[in-house]
Design a protein around this motif. Structure first.
Motif, short mmCIF file in Angstrom:
data_model
loop_
_atom_site.label_atom_id
_atom_site.label_comp_id
_atom_site.label_asym_id
_atom_site.label_seq_id
_atom_site.Cartn_x
_atom_site.Cartn_y
_atom_site.Cartn_z
N PRO A 79 0.81 -1.23 0.00
CA PRO A 79 0.00 0.00 0.00
C PRO A 79 0.84 1.27 0.00
O PRO A 79 0.31 2.34 -0.28
CB PRO A 79 -0.81 -0.12 1.29
CG PRO A 79 -0.06 -1.09 2.13
CD PRO A 79 0.62 -2.03 1.19
N ARG A 80 2.14 1.16 0.30
CA ARG A 80 2.97 2.36 0.30
C ARG A 80 3.31 2.81 -1.12
O ARG A 80 3.77 3.91 -1.33
CB ARG A 80 4.26 2.10 1.08
CG ARG A 80 4.02 2.01 2.57
CD ARG A 80 5.21 1.42 3.27
NE ARG A 80 5.43 0.04 2.87
CZ ARG A 80 6.31 -0.75 3.44
NH1 ARG A 80 7.07 -0.32 4.41
NH2 ARG A 80 6.44 -2.00 3.04
N THR A 135 -4.30 -2.54 6.97
CA THR A 135 -4.87 -1.29 7.46
C THR A 135 -4.84 -1.28 8.98
O THR A 135 -4.81 -2.34 9.62
CB THR A 135 -6.33 -1.12 7.01
OG1 THR A 135 -7.11 -2.16 7.60
CG2 THR A 135 -6.46 -1.16 5.50
N ASP A 161 -7.18 3.25 6.61
CA ASP A 161 -5.86 3.72 6.15
C ASP A 161 -4.75 2.79 6.62
O ASP A 161 -4.88 2.08 7.61
CB ASP A 161 -5.59 5.13 6.69
CG ASP A 161 -6.20 6.20 5.78
OD1 ASP A 161 -6.53 5.87 4.62
OD2 ASP A 161 -6.36 7.33 6.24
N TYR A 162 -3.63 2.86 5.89
CA TYR A 162 -2.45 2.07 6.25
C TYR A 162 -1.55 2.88 7.18
O TYR A 162 -1.61 4.11 7.18
CB TYR A 162 -1.69 1.68 4.98
CG TYR A 162 -2.45 0.68 4.15
CD1 TYR A 162 -2.32 -0.68 4.40
CD2 TYR A 162 -3.33 1.09 3.16
CE1 TYR A 162 -3.03 -1.60 3.66
CE2 TYR A 162 -4.06 0.17 2.42
CZ TYR A 162 -3.90 -1.17 2.67
OH TYR A 162 -4.62 -2.09 1.96
#
Lengths: 312, 345
Positions: free
Chosen positions: A307-308, B125, B167-168
């Motif tokens: 996800p980055r 997440t 969110d991560y």
């Protein structure tokens, strides 16, 4: 995302141009005449060589030949073989065989490589770990030419004589079973690299802070390793598998020749023997395209796995 | 060996007697290629419900290893607990099977780590990571776990929790990430919360907010808080009691006011003298002379004696026990009277 894909495809154009130019130059530099090579020991009738040379523009300067080729490529025309068959048609028939072989190899590689690597890492420092390292060392060291022939003899001939007919010695007359041995031979050294990458990746992941957190949360070891560590390791593994697709495609030249599989790789080997310039260039161009697409897919997968990373 | 000092009054003890968490004579060693490192050598301490115990010490003093032993997250090997007991409401955790231990881990004893960025898993997440506590320990569905995660994020005052739950970790600031860690740690209402240098990686203003949040959560829930730190300022503000560690031992153990007013161990005294003070401008700060002991070759007798200004000949011979020197107070120095009354130095 869409914009990223378009930009990557545009970036691929100079790569294709460079690759085709390079392979043209190499083929151009080969000694001997394609026309003469085709005729064999008897030689060509007088005048025939000149006719062929003119028809295939063999006498023209290198860059002019290349320009004609590029013009054809833009029209979707990969050229015509000396026997008058369009290269595109020739590829279409052989492509399926190569896809079957490469997919078999990829599956073998992923299952055996990741499996061996995880097994070694989870028994880090022990006898089984040393065994994994030893096996991978052998797989890396022995070339496909050797493993190919040895396995043909042991499994294709001796095992068959002993009554177990699982592995045909060559060819695809027996359907999917014909791909098992060549698939393994093609994947052999990649299995070893993937296994070592997996082993090192898991060992590193297990030292990470988030793994300590996962243990402190009271999760089972299975969940800590199988979910938290593995999910983070996937990124380098997928990268390697994607890049390795190119290596495997290249390896088909040798493997398909050893096991007599009528695929793109053997076609390339045959056409090099016969100096069939359009086939050589067409096949290599095609392999380059597959490689570029595979890398694009891998890059897009990054965004899914990590996800980055965002492609904007 | 000295045990938890007998209380002068039963105040601060839960009904039914005995502290919430009691560590007795804990020894932890690490087996390395170069030899055996004795990281923790006979630590005794006790934590009552609703109390904050600060464990103070420099790097290598054994404070984190003690916390990891309590938590049961030491890497074994190379680490191993060689002696001692860790009792949670009377049950010795070291005697439990791993299966039972992992049920306690996270649900009855929870831990917050120093660097929340590396302590959170980058590919899940924050909602999934908080919710995992409920899914694994309580068997909640994904949807219910997420709802509880939002509640917890609200509770640790992460703004816009309903949206940010998806969110991560990399999308959060350092302070917010530590709040996520805290939310995860308090998810199952643990009885003991161990915070291992929870504010070291943060800005000063954020540090204060995080400490305030921890104190507030402790007051509300009545859990015991073990605060591991090397920050004397944090200790003064947040702790009820202080255990000072040096060379794998607790060298002084006292209520926070006593220790600041009059330290009873030369090491504690040295630490307090090294704090910059308002009005002390132009005066040189005092440092504790020398450096921490080599864990492969601990000094004989009192581990602090090579650096100690109160040193006498017998200090190198016998290891001083933790002398009970008052209610709830102990000092591992033969000459604690001299230190306490400042008749030297």
């Amino acid at each position: 995302m869409g914009r990223y894909v378009v930009r990557r495809l545009i970036q691929a154009i100079p790569v294709v141009l460079g690759a085709t130019l390079l392979i043209h130059a190499v083929v151009f530099a080969l000694p001997g005449s394609p026309a003469v090579a085709r005729a064999g020991a008897d030689g060509l009738p007088p005048g025939a060589a000149a006719l062929l040379r003119e028809h295939y523009r063999l006498g023209e300067p290198f860059l002019v030949q290349y320009g004609h080729y590029l013009a054809g490529l833009f029209r979707g025309d990969l050229g015509v073989t000396f026997a008058g068959v369009p290269v595109a048609d020739l590829m279409a028939g052989r492509f399926q065989v190569t896809v079957n072989l490469v997919v078999t190899a990829l599956v073998v590689e992923a299952v055996a490589g990741v499996g061996l690597g995880l097994y070694g890492a989870l028994r880090y420092g022990g006898a089984q770990d040393a065994l994994v390292l030893g096996v991978t060392l052998v797989l890396i060291s022995v070339p496909a030419l050797v493993t190919g022939f040895v396995l043909q003899l042991l499994l294709g001939v001796r095992l068959r004589q002993a009554g177990v007919g699982l592995f045909p010695v060559a060819g695809i007359a027996e359907g999917w079973r014909g791909y098992l041995l060549p698939g393994f031979v093609l994947a052999a050294s990649s299995i070893a690299y993937l296994a070592r990458l997996t082993r090192a990746g898991l060992l590193e992941a297990l030292r990470a802070g988030y793994i300590r957190t996962a243990v402190a949360k009271g999760l089972s070891r299975r969940r800590v390793v199988g979910l938290h560590a593995l999910r983070n390791m996937l990124i380098p593994l997928i990268t390697y598998l994607g890049a390795d697709l190119g290596t495997l495609m290249g390896g088909t030249v040798i493997t398909e020749t050893i096991f007599n599989l009528p695929g793109v790789g053997r076609q390339l080997a045959d056409s090099i023997h016969l100096r069939e310039q359009p086939v050589i260039v067409g096949t290599v161009t095609f392999l380059v395209l597959v490689y570029i697409l595979a890398n694009l897919v891998v890059d897009l997968l990054y965004a899914v796995l990590d996800p980055r990373i965002r492609h904007e | 060996m000295w045990k938890t000092p007998a209380p002068a009054s039963p105040a601060g003890r839960p009904p039914g007697g005995g502290p919430l968490l009691a560590v007795e004579n804990l020894h932890v060693e690490f087996v390395t290629r170069r030899g055996v490192v004795r990281a923790v050598n006979g630590v005794d301490c006790a934590l009552n419900a609703g109390e904050t115990l600060a464990v103070l010490g420099e790097s290598g003093s054994g404070k984190t290893v003690t916390a990891q032993a309590i938590m049961g997250i030491l890497d074994t090997p190379p680490a191993r607990v060689t002696r001692g007991t860790i009792r949670l409401r009377g049950t010795d955790l070291l005697g439990l099977r791993e299966e039972d231990r992992s049920r306690i881990r996270g649900s009855r004893i929870a831990m917050i780590f120093q660097d929340a960025l590396s302590a959170l898993n980058p590919v899940f997440t924050v909602g999934a990571q908080i919710g995992e506590m409920f899914r694994v320990h309580r068997g909640l569905s994904r949807r219910d776990a997420e709802r509880r995660a939002v509640e917890l994020m609200d509770r640790v005052r992460i703004p816009d929790a309903r949206r940010r739950v998806h969110d991560y970790p990399h999308r959060f600031s350092g302070g917010m990430r530590q709040r996520v860690m805290i939310a995860m740690a308090i998810a199952l209402d643990p009885e003991v919360l161990i915070a291992d240098e929870p504010t070291t990686a943060l800005d000063v203003t954020v540090q204060a907010q995080i400490m305030e949040l921890l104190s507030e959560l402790r007051r509300e829930s009545g859990m015991g808080l073990i605060l591991i730190t090397h920050d004397l300022g944090v200790v003064a503000d947040a702790a009820d009691r202080v255990a000072v560690m040096y060379g794998g031992r607790i060298v002084e153990n006292a209520p926070v006011h006593d220790i600041y007013r009059a330290p009873a161990h030369p090491y504690t005294k040295g630490l307090l003298e090294s704090i910059p003070r308002a009005g002390g401008k132009g005066r040189a700060l005092r440092a504790v002379e020398g450096s921490s002991p080599d864990p492969m070759a601990m000094p004989s007798g009192c581990v602090f004696h090579p650096r100690c200004s109160y040193r006498q000949d017998d200090c190198a011979a016998g290891e001083p026990p933790l002398h009970p020197i008052g209610p709830f107070r102990g000092s591992a120095c033969h000459y604690w009277r001299e230190v306490l009354h400042g008749s030297h130095g």
